[in-house]
Design a protein around this motif. Structure first.
Motif, PDB file in Angstrom:
ATOM      1  N   ARG A  13       0.835  -1.197   0.000  1.00 23.92           N
ATOM      2  CA  ARG A  13       0.000   0.000   0.000  1.00 23.92           C
ATOM      3  C   ARG A  13       0.878   1.260   0.000  1.00 23.92           C
ATOM      4  O   ARG A  13       0.658   2.185  -0.776  1.00 23.92           O
ATOM      5  N   LEU A  14       1.903   1.252   0.844  1.00 18.42           N
ATOM      6  CA  LEU A  14       2.799   2.407   0.942  1.00 18.42           C
ATOM      7  C   LEU A  14       3.471   2.710  -0.402  1.00 18.42           C
ATOM      8  O   LEU A  14       3.497   3.862  -0.863  1.00 18.42           O
ATOM      9  N   LEU A  15       3.979   1.664  -1.060  1.00 21.59           N
ATOM     10  CA  LEU A  15       4.688   1.875  -2.339  1.00 21.59           C
ATOM     11  C   LEU A  15       3.729   2.410  -3.393  1.00 21.59           C
ATOM     12  O   LEU A  15       4.085   3.269  -4.203  1.00 21.59           O
ATOM     13  N   LYS A  16       2.506   1.895  -3.372  1.00 19.90           N
ATOM     14  CA  LYS A  16       1.487   2.331  -4.337  1.00 19.90           C
ATOM     15  C   LYS A  16       1.123   3.796  -4.098  1.00 19.90           C
ATOM     16  O   LYS A  16       1.138   4.616  -5.020  1.00 19.90           O
ATOM     17  N   GLU A  17       0.811   4.122  -2.832  1.00 16.34           N
ATOM     18  CA  GLU A  17       0.484   5.510  -2.448  1.00 16.34           C
ATOM     19  C   GLU A  17       1.528   6.509  -2.905  1.00 16.34           C
ATOM     20  O   GLU A  17       1.214   7.592  -3.396  1.00 16.34           O
ATOM     21  N   LYS A  18       2.813   6.123  -2.702  1.00 15.41           N
ATOM     22  CA  LYS A  18       3.896   7.066  -3.008  1.00 15.41           C
ATOM     23  C   LYS A  18       4.302   6.989  -4.478  1.00 15.41           C
ATOM     24  O   LYS A  18       5.245   7.657  -4.908  1.00 15.41           O
ATOM     25  N   GLY A  19       3.594   6.122  -5.230  1.00 10.93           N
ATOM     26  CA  GLY A  19       3.850   6.062  -6.673  1.00 10.93           C
ATOM     27  C   GLY A  19       5.221   5.526  -7.051  1.00 10.93           C
ATOM     28  O   GLY A  19       5.821   5.956  -8.034  1.00 10.93           O
ATOM     29  N   VAL A  20       5.745   4.578  -6.246  1.00 11.65           N
ATOM     30  CA  VAL A  20       7.070   4.030  -6.568  1.00 11.65           C
ATOM     31  C   VAL A  20       6.974   3.135  -7.814  1.00 11.65           C
ATOM     32  O   VAL A  20       6.091   2.290  -7.912  1.00 11.65           O
ATOM     33  N   LYS A  21       7.875   3.379  -8.749  1.00 12.38           N
ATOM     34  CA  LYS A  21       7.902   2.633 -10.021  1.00 12.38           C
ATOM     35  C   LYS A  21       9.262   1.947 -10.197  1.00 12.38           C
ATOM     36  O   LYS A  21      10.203   2.191  -9.440  1.00 12.38           O
ATOM     37  N   CYS A  22       9.344   1.116 -11.233  1.00  6.29           N
ATOM     38  CA  CYS A  22      10.625   0.468 -11.580  1.00  6.29           C
ATOM     39  C   CYS A  22      11.647   1.540 -11.931  1.00  6.29           C
ATOM     40  O   CYS A  22      11.369   2.417 -12.761  1.00  6.29           O
ATOM     41  N   SER A  23      12.839   1.473 -11.307  1.00  6.54           N
ATOM     42  CA  SER A  23      13.813   2.529 -11.581  1.00  6.54           C
ATOM     43  C   SER A  23      14.516   2.307 -12.917  1.00  6.54           C
ATOM     44  O   SER A  23      15.180   3.183 -13.427  1.00  6.54           O
ATOM     45  N   GLU A  24      14.363   1.127 -13.486  1.00  7.21           N
ATOM     46  CA  GLU A  24      14.967   0.855 -14.795  1.00  7.21           C
ATOM     47  C   GLU A  24      14.092   1.384 -15.929  1.00  7.21           C
ATOM     48  O   GLU A  24      14.578   1.992 -16.865  1.00  7.21           O
ATOM     49  N   CYS A  25      12.759   1.098 -15.867  1.00  6.62           N
ATOM     50  CA  CYS A  25      11.901   1.366 -17.029  1.00  6.62           C
ATOM     51  C   CYS A  25      10.623   2.088 -16.658  1.00  6.62           C
ATOM     52  O   CYS A  25       9.753   2.273 -17.496  1.00  6.62           O
ATOM     53  N   LYS A  26      10.509   2.488 -15.378  1.00  7.58           N
ATOM     54  CA  LYS A  26       9.308   3.206 -14.902  1.00  7.58           C
ATOM     55  C   LYS A  26       8.040   2.356 -14.978  1.00  7.58           C
ATOM     56  O   LYS A  26       6.921   2.884 -14.929  1.00  7.58           O
ATOM     57  N   GLY A  27       8.191   1.042 -15.126  1.00 10.26           N
ATOM     58  CA  GLY A  27       7.039   0.145 -15.177  1.00 10.26           C
ATOM     59  C   GLY A  27       6.365   0.007 -13.814  1.00 10.26           C
ATOM     60  O   GLY A  27       6.927   0.385 -12.778  1.00 10.26           O
ATOM     61  N   GLU A  28       5.152  -0.552 -13.824  1.00 17.02           N
ATOM     62  CA  GLU A  28       4.415  -0.825 -12.579  1.00 17.02           C
ATOM     63  C   GLU A  28       5.074  -1.985 -11.828  1.00 17.02           C
ATOM     64  O   GLU A  28       5.587  -2.922 -12.437  1.00 17.02           O
ATOM     65  N   LEU A  29       5.000  -1.943 -10.502  1.00 18.22           N
ATOM     66  CA  LEU A  29       5.571  -3.014  -9.694  1.00 18.22           C
ATOM     67  C   LEU A  29       4.469  -3.931  -9.160  1.00 18.22           C
ATOM     68  O   LEU A  29       3.346  -3.477  -8.915  1.00 18.22           O
ATOM     69  N   THR A  30       4.788  -5.193  -8.980  1.00 16.53           N
ATOM     70  CA  THR A  30       3.828  -6.131  -8.385  1.00 16.53           C
ATOM     71  C   THR A  30       3.667  -5.839  -6.895  1.00 16.53           C
ATOM     72  O   THR A  30       4.418  -5.066  -6.318  1.00 16.53           O
ATOM     73  N   GLU A  31       2.700  -6.501  -6.259  1.00 11.96           N
ATOM     74  CA  GLU A  31       2.575  -6.482  -4.799  1.00 11.96           C
ATOM     75  C   GLU A  31       3.814  -7.161  -4.183  1.00 11.96           C
ATOM     76  O   GLU A  31       4.335  -8.112  -4.762  1.00 11.96           O
ATOM     77  N   PRO A  32       4.258  -6.706  -3.017  1.00 11.56           N
ATOM     78  CA  PRO A  32       5.400  -7.382  -2.376  1.00 11.56           C
ATOM     79  C   PRO A  32       5.067  -8.836  -2.047  1.00 11.56           C
ATOM     80  O   PRO A  32       3.949  -9.152  -1.636  1.00 11.56           O
ATOM     81  N   LYS A  33       6.072  -9.687  -2.276  1.00  8.71           N
ATOM     82  CA  LYS A  33       5.942 -11.096  -1.901  1.00  8.71           C
ATOM     83  C   LYS A  33       7.139 -11.483  -1.037  1.00  8.71           C
ATOM     84  O   LYS A  33       8.219 -10.930  -1.196  1.00  8.71           O
ATOM     85  N   ARG A  34       6.938 -12.461  -0.137  1.00 10.94           N
ATOM     86  CA  ARG A  34       8.038 -12.970   0.676  1.00 10.94           C
ATOM     87  C   ARG A  34       8.867 -13.933  -0.159  1.00 10.94           C
ATOM     88  O   ARG A  34       8.333 -14.726  -0.925  1.00 10.94           O
ATOM     89  N   PHE A  35      10.170 -13.871  -0.007  1.00  8.50           N
ATOM     90  CA  PHE A  35      11.080 -14.752  -0.743  1.00  8.50           C
ATOM     91  C   PHE A  35      12.056 -15.356   0.247  1.00  8.50           C
ATOM     92  O   PHE A  35      12.783 -14.634   0.939  1.00  8.50           O
ATOM     93  N   ASN A  36      12.075 -16.691   0.357  1.00 13.50           N
ATOM     94  CA  ASN A  36      13.032 -17.323   1.260  1.00 13.50           C
ATOM     95  C   ASN A  36      14.432 -17.190   0.689  1.00 13.50           C
ATOM     96  O   ASN A  36      14.656 -17.425  -0.500  1.00 13.50           O
ATOM     97  N   LEU A  37      15.370 -16.786   1.543  1.00 11.30           N
ATOM     98  CA  LEU A  37      16.708 -16.442   1.065  1.00 11.30           C
ATOM     99  C   LEU A  37      17.660 -17.629   0.996  1.00 11.30           C
ATOM    100  O   LEU A  37      18.841 -17.458   0.701  1.00 11.30           O
ATOM    101  N   MET A  38      17.162 -18.827   1.272  1.00 15.39           N
ATOM    102  CA  MET A  38      18.033 -19.985   1.084  1.00 15.39           C
ATOM    103  C   MET A  38      17.955 -20.463  -0.361  1.00 15.39           C
ATOM    104  O   MET A  38      16.877 -20.494  -0.951  1.00 15.39           O
ATOM    105  N   PHE A  39      19.108 -20.858  -0.904  1.00 14.78           N
ATOM    106  CA  PHE A  39      19.117 -21.514  -2.202  1.00 14.78           C
ATOM    107  C   PHE A  39      18.529 -22.906  -2.007  1.00 14.78           C
ATOM    108  O   PHE A  39      18.990 -23.662  -1.150  1.00 14.78           O
ATOM    109  N   LYS A  40      17.529 -23.218  -2.821  1.00 16.99           N
ATOM    110  CA  LYS A  40      16.833 -24.491  -2.672  1.00 16.99           C
ATOM    111  C   LYS A  40      17.331 -25.473  -3.721  1.00 16.99           C
ATOM    112  O   LYS A  40      17.621 -25.083  -4.842  1.00 16.99           O
ATOM    113  N   THR A  41      17.417 -26.725  -3.356  1.00 13.19           N
ATOM    114  CA  THR A  41      17.755 -27.752  -4.331  1.00 13.19           C
ATOM    115  C   THR A  41      17.123 -29.063  -3.888  1.00 13.19           C
ATOM    116  O   THR A  41      16.237 -29.057  -3.021  1.00 13.19           O
TER     117      THR A  41
END
Lengths: 569, 569
Positions: free
Chosen positions: B120-148
């Protein structure tokens, strides 16, 4: 000589802190081991000796690359397409098997069969799950690299390296530059590699995660001589060539008769031999076996395995191969990077070459103001892409122009060139550290009639260099022993302090883990200032002054015979 | 003191063979670096010094566990559930971002927000992709372990370890046994760890694959004294506690005032400090910062980071924590293994305890011939599972029996016990090797007015210990220089032979990579048998006899001042 039972050795290793099955409290995982304190120290000692030979002795550069690597690296190396085994799964209990292992008694070379051929054979012979007698699936290919992904979202496909070698090949340009742009130049890497075995077995011989020590020597493709070869010409190695009988040959003879392909390969076979004997392998249970012609990689011009005879039979522990330009060329092809050496001629040479000569009479009317730029672009084209063509396309500032053949000629021209680019050949000595370590233990293991075990490790390899015992843990003997212990560890010697049980039991504990000598402080020490040093292998004892203890341990560690201590005060 | 530009240091590192971006020919991968020859040697030198302090100096056991670990290990440790960051992806170009990093200027602690709050905060403040100004997805959690996955077919889910610590916790029973069943007992591990960062940056500070040196000291939960603390009581450390002002405090004061929780933690903070200064960090740019109460893990009773001030600002390079029994207890809970120490009381103690007393009058009729076995099984039950129950289930030879409460009583009884089981507490000094290495380079880097670079590395850390130069590459000077070079490498000193360019340029090359001294063979050497030794930091020169070269280099490497060479012949 009786081969020893590997289970007996593994059992000692587990009991005394060399090896533990990894994640044992969660049921362990086949093919994964922990090195306990003694195993880790033995491993470090072997690594450090290897470094002293390759890095200090031969001037190889040690580098250290990541374990995780993006897919293109292993596309180029061939591992994505060809590094696989076939497996079958039990449709009942889910157990998996190496499909070719199930057919070892059914076919001379089951790994050479296709999936469907092997499936047919297993079905015909009625092979079932050995756990539950369930039906097996058709064989499927399984890539043996551990797969993972880098980054969030879709991520980049990546793998855990199956060998450390690729890190050195992809860095050839860096290694060459650091080596001040001269051939030969060598790099080494020590570290973990991974192989997602379908059904690992044989303790440390077939692991899913293992330790390698690899050297890549980049040499001039037309010069495989080696200056130091002259120092080892007379050395004799036991060779099992892929043609003719096994025989002991001097390196000079082996090279001149063409048994070993070239001097540099022979030299590194000798260095491998020296390393193996230095760390304690028994030369009578070592041999070099040449790869069969059917076994050798198509690009390799020669390849020899150092094999050790251990409880599992003759086992490959090192491979020494002349891999030609295959690896570097593969990365040139896939990455487009210029992984080449530059050979500067002593004198610039006049060479005849075909070049593109622009025809301005035809270019001018066609390209007007851009004619000059098109002409320049033409003269930069690779001659192979121009010869015999009726038109070519050139790029001028991002704009494409089609140029008809009437606008240029291909002419032969003499030119002075100062040198040429070369794709280096690679000589690769590749060491399986875990197998070496296990073989060292196997060859060192000895058991007397009364089941008394002595590990006759070389002092260089021994994880503990010296045991320090107070005869009694009191009356000041403990204080003296602690001082000796501290002074030895401060000098960098791994010592083991033991004050419990009889002296005999303490010797036995040290003998069983291969500690070359023990020092005992007794009641006489308090009056004569001397201690008893006892030799593991002969069980001989000498008495030396406390001031000489460090010197005595230094002598033992450097490999001096125990008898040399007798002259010490 | 001006902070240096990290890019300038990274550029030196790349140019001179300390660091290379990994897989550069395939476009490189963010967060992965190769150590070139100088970086790998610097890394080894730091590791070896660390080992000398922990293994030889403090008697920790070094072990070496696999990198790949099955899921249950990290279920227990909490990494599967809680080791994650939030990311967003650009819906246009696919670039991924750490979601909280995009909100650093928008919220005091964006990592504390939930996915939807942050979205919500990122949307409110209009944060966009800094590379191409594209829309960003909703934040998702990402586990930081490499899985195999381990094995063919379905395989077992597995991860690359995010720290080396877990290998030591799961092996507590082995470590304890090897240490002859005494507390305290410590283990260390050095090796690779992995963190699948969403958007790595800052060179060696935030890597996807990095090197750790971790120690786990298992102590008695009620005894956090430390015998050697008395030797360091007076040592003063700069502390930034989480309450009150930063201040310099002696360890004795810090412990007695309760700033540092206990002696053993304070001792290992001091050892960490000593290590840092030994390897060349500038004590004026080091401090210990205590974790904020909000930042500290709920189970930790105290935690301090050693921070170094480098180009990126104050940066954590080591953490020293009292982790209580959390880690070992977690593995007890998940595996059921008995990861405990046994404390033997000096005298057996009489304790009152509740026990199950079988009632044979009731058991007999109910269980007939099996009554005795049921009674035995009853008396082995954990009292907590019995008290107040109206029936319990026992296992007799695989058969389950339900036993009503009438068949037993819970009675209070006095018993002599010889000791008790303890879940050890863990003191964990955890070192980020790559960050330490980068900080060492940062603190050693100096540039004179004319852009002349000198790396003022301590001799202990310097990858090359000595440069060896013949003034001219002929007239026998090269032969003498080669002899000196060989004699030094044979003694184990990493030397660098250089015969090209002016002596000034050769000094400059060595100064730039931190080589503490250089030896030059000139025409006088042939008559007086002496060589010139030149000091990196002062640029002073002394002339010493060739026979003394090894002794001089040994003195420099052991840290003796250059002036001590002046007395040599």
């Amino acid at each position: 000589m009786m081969r020893m039972d590997p289970q007996e050795l593994l059992s000692l290793c587990k009991r005394r802190g060399f090896l533990w099955p990894a994640y044992d409290i969660y049921g362990a995982v086949a093919g994964l081991y922990d090195y306990g304190p003694l195993g880790a120290a033995l491993k470090s000692n072997i690594e450090n000796h290897w470094r002293s030979l390759y890095v200090l002795g031969e001037g190889f550069q040690e580098i250290s690359c990541p374990i995780v690597a993006p897919e293109p690296v292993f596309k180029a190396s061939g591992h994505v397409d060809a590094f696989s085994d076939m497996y079958v799964e039990c449709t009942n209990c889910g157990e998996t098997y190496r499909a070719d292992h199930l057919a070892t008694d059914l076919h001379p070379n089951p790994a050479s069969l296709s999936e469907s051929e092997l499936g047919r054979l297993l079905k015909e012979k009625g092979v079932k799950c050995s756990e539950c007698k369930g039906e097996l699936t058709e064989p499927k290919r399984f890539n043996l690299m551990f797969k993972t992904s880098i980054g969030a979202g879709k991520g980049k496909t990546a793998y855990l390296r199956p060998e450390t070698a690729q890190g050195m090949f992809v860095n050839f340009a860096q290694v060459y530059r650091y080596g001040r742009e001269r051939l030969p130049v060598g790099a080494v890497q020590l570290g973990r590699s991974f192989r997602n075995e379908i059904s690992p077995r044989q303790g440390l011989i077939r692991l899913r995660e293992f330790n390698m020590m690899e050297a890549e020597l980049f040499v001039h493709p037309e010069d495989k001589s080696w200056p130091r070869f002259k120092d080892v010409r007379g050395e004799i190695l036991p060779l099992v060539p892929n043609e003719g009988e096994p025989r002991d040959l001097s390196l000079a003879d082996a090279v001149s008769k063409g048994v070993i392909r070239n001097e540099v390969l022979a030299y590194f076979m000798w260095l491998t031999w020296k390393f193996a004997v230095d760390v304690g392998l028994d030369s009578k249970r070592l041999r070099f076996r040449q790869h069969l012609k059917t076994e050798m990689a198509h690009y390799a011009s020669d390849c020899w395995d150092l094999e050790a005879e251990i409880g599992y039979g003759w086992t490959e522990i090192v491979g020494v191969a002349d891999r030609g330009s295959y690896d570097v060329q593969a990365h040139i092809n896939h990455s487009g990077a210029e992984l080449v050496a530059f050979e500067r001629f002593e004198e610039p040479r006049e060479v005849e070459m075909d070049v593109v000569r622009p025809n301005f009479g035809a270019l001018g009317p066609l390209f007007k103001g851009k004619a000059k730029q098109v002409a320049e672009a033409l003269s930069k084209l690779d001659i192979g892409t121009v010869r015999g063509k009726d038109k070519v396309t050139v790029d001028v500032g991002g704009e494409k122009h089609v140029v008809p053949a009437s606008c240029f000629d291909v002419v032969r021209k003499k030119e002075k060139v100062s040198g040429r680019k070369l794709v280096p050949h690679v000589i690769e000595p590749s060491y399986g550290l875990d197998r070496i370590l296990f073989s060292v233990l196997d060859h060192a293991y000895s058991k007397k009639e009364d089941d008394y075990i002595v590990l006759r490790l070389k002092a260089l390899a021994a994880p503990i260099k010296v045991g320090v015992f107070p005869l009694m843990p009191r009356d000041g003997l403990d204080t003296i022993a602690t001082e000796i212990f501290d002074s030895l560890t401060m000098r960098g010697y791994t010592a083991y302090y033991d004050d419990s049980g009889s002296i005999g039991r303490r010797y036995a504990r040290m003998d069983e883990v291969g500690t070359p000598c023990c020092i005992t402080v007794d009641y006489d020490t308090k009056t004569d200032g001397a201690v008893t040093v006892r030799d593991r292998d002969s069980t001989e004892q000498v008495r030396i002054k406390m001031e000489s203890v460090a010197e005595a341990v230094a002598a033992i560690v450097s490999g001096a015979p125990f008898s040399s201590l007798k002259g010490m005060k």
